[in-house]
Design a protein around this motif. Structure first.
Motif, PDB file in Angstrom:
ATOM      1  N   ALA A 193      11.377   6.200   9.887  1.00 48.25           N
ATOM      2  CA  ALA A 193      11.655   5.020  10.691  1.00 48.25           C
ATOM      3  C   ALA A 193      10.880   3.786  10.237  1.00 48.25           C
ATOM      4  CB  ALA A 193      11.338   5.307  12.159  1.00 48.25           C
ATOM      5  N   GLY A 194       9.999   3.964   9.249  1.00 50.07           N
ATOM      6  CA  GLY A 194       9.231   2.833   8.742  1.00 50.07           C
ATOM      7  C   GLY A 194       8.078   2.473   9.647  1.00 50.07           C
ATOM      8  N   PRO A 195       7.512   1.287   9.544  1.00 54.35           N
ATOM      9  CA  PRO A 195       7.936   0.204   8.644  1.00 54.35           C
ATOM     10  C   PRO A 195       7.459   0.426   7.215  1.00 54.35           C
ATOM     11  CG  PRO A 195       5.985  -0.470   9.824  1.00 54.35           C
ATOM     12  CD  PRO A 195       6.352   0.885  10.366  1.00 54.35           C
ATOM     13  N   THR A 196       7.999  -0.362   6.289  1.00 48.77           N
ATOM     14  CA  THR A 196       7.558  -0.337   4.908  1.00 48.77           C
ATOM     15  C   THR A 196       6.926  -1.671   4.545  1.00 48.77           C
ATOM     16  OG1 THR A 196       9.774  -0.989   4.178  1.00 48.77           O
ATOM     17  CG2 THR A 196       9.258   1.370   4.169  1.00 48.77           C
ATOM     18  N   HIS A 197       6.043  -1.613   3.558  1.00 48.78           N
ATOM     19  CA  HIS A 197       5.347  -2.815   3.085  1.00 48.78           C
ATOM     20  C   HIS A 197       5.548  -2.956   1.581  1.00 48.78           C
ATOM     21  CE1 HIS A 197       3.418  -2.833   6.990  1.00 48.78           C
ATOM     22  NE2 HIS A 197       2.948  -1.623   6.782  1.00 48.78           N
ATOM     23  N   ASP A 198       5.400  -4.163   1.084  1.00 51.28           N
ATOM     24  CA  ASP A 198       5.422  -4.381  -0.359  1.00 51.28           C
ATOM     25  C   ASP A 198       4.230  -3.678  -1.011  1.00 51.28           C
ATOM     26  OD1 ASP A 198       7.608  -5.974   0.093  1.00 51.28           O
ATOM     27  OD2 ASP A 198       6.685  -7.835  -0.583  1.00 51.28           O
ATOM     28  N   PHE A 199       4.393  -3.259  -2.261  1.00 47.34           N
ATOM     29  CA  PHE A 199       3.269  -2.653  -2.964  1.00 47.34           C
ATOM     30  C   PHE A 199       3.300  -2.989  -4.446  1.00 47.34           C
ATOM     31  CE2 PHE A 199       6.530   0.738  -3.207  1.00 47.34           C
ATOM     32  CZ  PHE A 199       6.501   1.057  -4.558  1.00 47.34           C
ATOM     33  N   TRP A 200       2.129  -2.915  -5.056  1.00 52.66           N
ATOM     34  CA  TRP A 200       1.963  -3.104  -6.504  1.00 52.66           C
ATOM     35  C   TRP A 200       0.827  -2.209  -6.973  1.00 52.66           C
ATOM     36  CZ3 TRP A 200      -2.351  -4.466  -9.344  1.00 52.66           C
ATOM     37  CH2 TRP A 200      -2.143  -4.755 -10.695  1.00 52.66           C
ATOM     38  N   MET A 201       0.974  -1.642  -8.160  1.00 55.70           N
ATOM     39  CA  MET A 201      -0.112  -0.839  -8.719  1.00 55.70           C
ATOM     40  C   MET A 201      -0.124  -0.892 -10.236  1.00 55.70           C
ATOM     41  SD  MET A 201       1.327   3.024  -8.041  1.00 55.70           S
ATOM     42  CE  MET A 201       1.915   2.623  -6.392  1.00 55.70           C
ATOM     43  N   PHE A 202      -1.333  -0.796 -10.771  1.00 54.06           N
ATOM     44  CA  PHE A 202      -1.550  -0.636 -12.204  1.00 54.06           C
ATOM     45  C   PHE A 202      -2.134   0.755 -12.379  1.00 54.06           C
ATOM     46  CE2 PHE A 202      -4.338  -0.529 -15.860  1.00 54.06           C
ATOM     47  CZ  PHE A 202      -3.602  -1.141 -16.862  1.00 54.06           C
ATOM     48  N   GLU A 203      -1.545   1.564 -13.287  1.00 51.33           N
ATOM     49  CA  GLU A 203      -1.945   2.963 -13.411  1.00 51.33           C
ATOM     50  C   GLU A 203      -2.321   3.331 -14.842  1.00 51.33           C
ATOM     51  OE1 GLU A 203       0.568   5.567 -10.476  1.00 51.33           O
ATOM     52  OE2 GLU A 203       1.931   4.231 -11.559  1.00 51.33           O
ATOM     53  N   GLY A 204      -3.429   4.043 -14.978  1.00 50.53           N
ATOM     54  CA  GLY A 204      -3.772   4.634 -16.256  1.00 50.53           C
ATOM     55  C   GLY A 204      -2.980   5.903 -16.462  1.00 50.53           C
ATOM     56  N   LEU A 205      -2.279   6.025 -17.595  1.00 49.05           N
ATOM     57  CA  LEU A 205      -1.394   7.163 -17.860  1.00 49.05           C
ATOM     58  C   LEU A 205      -1.948   8.109 -18.923  1.00 49.05           C
ATOM     59  CD1 LEU A 205       2.072   5.340 -17.941  1.00 49.05           C
ATOM     60  CD2 LEU A 205       0.881   6.336 -15.978  1.00 49.05           C
ATOM     61  N   ARG A 206      -3.115   7.824 -19.454  1.00 52.54           N
ATOM     62  CA  ARG A 206      -3.670   8.645 -20.519  1.00 52.54           C
ATOM     63  C   ARG A 206      -4.161   9.995 -19.997  1.00 52.54           C
ATOM     64  NH1 ARG A 206      -7.661   4.030 -23.132  1.00 52.54           N
ATOM     65  NH2 ARG A 206      -6.062   2.815 -24.264  1.00 52.54           N
ATOM     66  N   ARG A 252      -2.221   2.375   8.217  1.00 52.55           N
ATOM     67  CA  ARG A 252      -0.957   1.795   8.652  1.00 52.55           C
ATOM     68  C   ARG A 252      -1.059   1.283  10.092  1.00 52.55           C
ATOM     69  NH1 ARG A 252       3.798   2.491   6.314  1.00 52.55           N
ATOM     70  NH2 ARG A 252       4.893   3.065   8.252  1.00 52.55           N
ATOM     71  N   THR A 253      -1.798   1.999  10.932  1.00 55.02           N
ATOM     72  CA  THR A 253      -1.978   1.553  12.306  1.00 55.02           C
ATOM     73  C   THR A 253      -2.780   0.265  12.356  1.00 55.02           C
ATOM     74  OG1 THR A 253      -1.897   3.847  13.090  1.00 55.02           O
ATOM     75  CG2 THR A 253      -2.835   2.203  14.586  1.00 55.02           C
ATOM     76  N   ALA A 254      -3.813   0.170  11.509  1.00 53.52           N
ATOM     77  CA  ALA A 254      -4.604  -1.058  11.439  1.00 53.52           C
ATOM     78  C   ALA A 254      -3.735  -2.233  10.991  1.00 53.52           C
ATOM     79  CB  ALA A 254      -5.784  -0.871  10.494  1.00 53.52           C
ATOM     80  N   ILE A 255      -2.878  -1.996  10.014  1.00 51.28           N
ATOM     81  CA  ILE A 255      -1.967  -3.049   9.552  1.00 51.28           C
ATOM     82  C   ILE A 255      -1.020  -3.466  10.674  1.00 51.28           C
ATOM     83  CG2 ILE A 255      -0.036  -3.556   7.999  1.00 51.28           C
ATOM     84  CD1 ILE A 255      -1.423  -1.763   5.914  1.00 51.28           C
ATOM     85  N   GLN A 256      -0.491  -2.487  11.390  1.00 51.67           N
ATOM     86  CA  GLN A 256       0.421  -2.788  12.499  1.00 51.67           C
ATOM     87  C   GLN A 256      -0.271  -3.636  13.562  1.00 51.67           C
ATOM     88  OE1 GLN A 256       1.861   0.697  14.552  1.00 51.67           O
ATOM     89  NE2 GLN A 256       3.558  -0.397  15.482  1.00 51.67           N
ATOM     90  N   ARG A 257      -1.513  -3.300  13.885  1.00 50.73           N
ATOM     91  CA  ARG A 257      -2.269  -4.080  14.868  1.00 50.73           C
ATOM     92  C   ARG A 257      -2.505  -5.507  14.366  1.00 50.73           C
ATOM     93  NH1 ARG A 257      -7.646  -1.007  16.339  1.00 50.73           N
ATOM     94  NH2 ARG A 257      -7.871  -2.850  17.659  1.00 50.73           N
ATOM     95  N   LEU A 258      -2.833  -5.628  13.083  1.00 51.88           N
ATOM     96  CA  LEU A 258      -3.084  -6.948  12.515  1.00 51.88           C
ATOM     97  C   LEU A 258      -1.824  -7.801  12.545  1.00 51.88           C
ATOM     98  CD1 LEU A 258      -5.135  -8.770  10.973  1.00 51.88           C
ATOM     99  CD2 LEU A 258      -4.182  -7.812   8.864  1.00 51.88           C
ATOM    100  N   GLU A 259      -0.712  -7.235  12.107  1.00 48.65           N
ATOM    101  CA  GLU A 259       0.537  -7.993  12.082  1.00 48.65           C
ATOM    102  C   GLU A 259       0.975  -8.421  13.477  1.00 48.65           C
ATOM    103  OE1 GLU A 259       2.591  -6.272   7.992  1.00 48.65           O
ATOM    104  OE2 GLU A 259       3.414  -5.699   9.935  1.00 48.65           O
ATOM    105  N   ALA A 260       0.648  -7.602  14.478  1.00 51.88           N
ATOM    106  CA  ALA A 260       1.045  -7.922  15.847  1.00 51.88           C
ATOM    107  C   ALA A 260       0.334  -9.162  16.389  1.00 51.88           C
ATOM    108  CB  ALA A 260       0.762  -6.735  16.770  1.00 51.88           C
TER     109      ALA A 260
END
Length: 279
Positions: free
Chosen positions: A114-127, A266-274
């Motif tokens: 049911a979400g919610p979803t947030h934008d994400f970005w990551m840089f990953e070491g693949l070695r 995620r709960t902290a983010i939800q509280r902040l956005e509210a």
């Protein structure tokens, strides 16, 4: 009556002063940026001997914001979750980045559905080894997509890994250090970690742990402030099945602590956005 348009409001947020004083000291910190092999992501990408898709990878998702109705209102992007040192650099941060953004790290299925979803970005070491050579400190992260996404979000959460010694804690400590310039975000994170039974410490001191520089990628948001989480090796290891804490196996072998941690954030983010008005 005074009318404030979206552009004016965004400018006001960007100009808001950022707080730089954090709580109790946590002792020693990781190696300084001078220890990095590369002074920026741009420099790393320019090295022809370091190949994207072989040595490192980048993943991101920007969700569609489509507001074509003069009657309705679609919220602007509020939160972006990032892992600047994912994959084999700071193990577990890629998987947590996806879970906190609302996706199961094993198959990217929405979790919870049911979400919610947030934008994400990551840089990953693949070695298979020497991924630490790919570490670029957060104040020097200049990846174009990362900066654009953070600059277009009201809130940024950055995930990192450290040792207990680097965090100034006792050997074997399972803990997360909460830093960044957004005091409300930090407060909600601390409260949700406490409710989940996860040891959390307010970070302070050097930039690498505290995330207090305005140049830190976590603070390059519309508000000029965000949050940074530094997790000890022992805490991250306890989130995955024994013997499965590898870059290729972690995503499919998460333990309840992993999901308790992701849910707390995620709960902290939800509280902040509210607390934040729609732009």
């Amino acid at each position: 009556m005074t009318v404030i348009n979206r552009r004016t409001l965004i400018a006001a947020f960007a100009a808001a002063p950022a707080l730089s004083t954090l709580g109790a000291a946590v002792g020693s910190t990781p190696a300084s940026a001078a220890a990095d092999l590369y002074p920026s992501n741009t420099a790393l990408y320019a090295n022809p001997t370091v190949v994207e898709g072989v040595d490192y990878g980048r993943r991101y998702r920007r969700h569609l914001v489509d507001d074509q109705s003069p009657q309705g209102r679609t919220p602007f992007v509020r939160t972006t979750v990032i892992a600047p040192h994912g994959g084999g650099i700071e193990g577990g941060t890629s998987e947590l980045c996806l879970a906190i953004a609302g996706y199961h790290p094993a198959d990217l299925a929405p979790a919870p559905a049911a979400g919610p979803t947030h934008d994400f970005w990551m840089f990953e070491g693949l070695r298979s080894s020497n991924n630490s050579e790919l570490h670029v400190t957060s104040t020097h992260c200049d990846d174009g997509v990362a900066r654009a996404m953070c600059a277009g979000s009201r809130n940024v959460l950055s995930l990192h890994g450290c040792t207990a010694a680097q965090a100034g804690l006792e050997a074997g400590a399972q803990a997360v250090l909460v830093g960044g310039l957004n005091p409300t975000f930090r407060q909600y994170l601390m409260e949700e970690f406490a409710a989940a039974g996860i040891r959390a410490v307010t970070a302070s001191g050097e930039e690498e742990i505290a995330g207090i520089s305005p140049e830190n990628i976590c603070n390059r948001s519309l508000l000029g402030m965000g949050a940074q989480l530094e997790m000890t090796t022992e805490l991250r290891a306890a989130m995955f099945a024994p013997g499965k804490n590898t870059r290729t196996e972690r995503a499919a072998n998460t333990l309840p602590l992993f999901w308790a941690y992701a849910t707390a954030v995620r709960t902290a983010i939800q509280r902040l956005e509210a607390t934040q008005p729609i732009l």
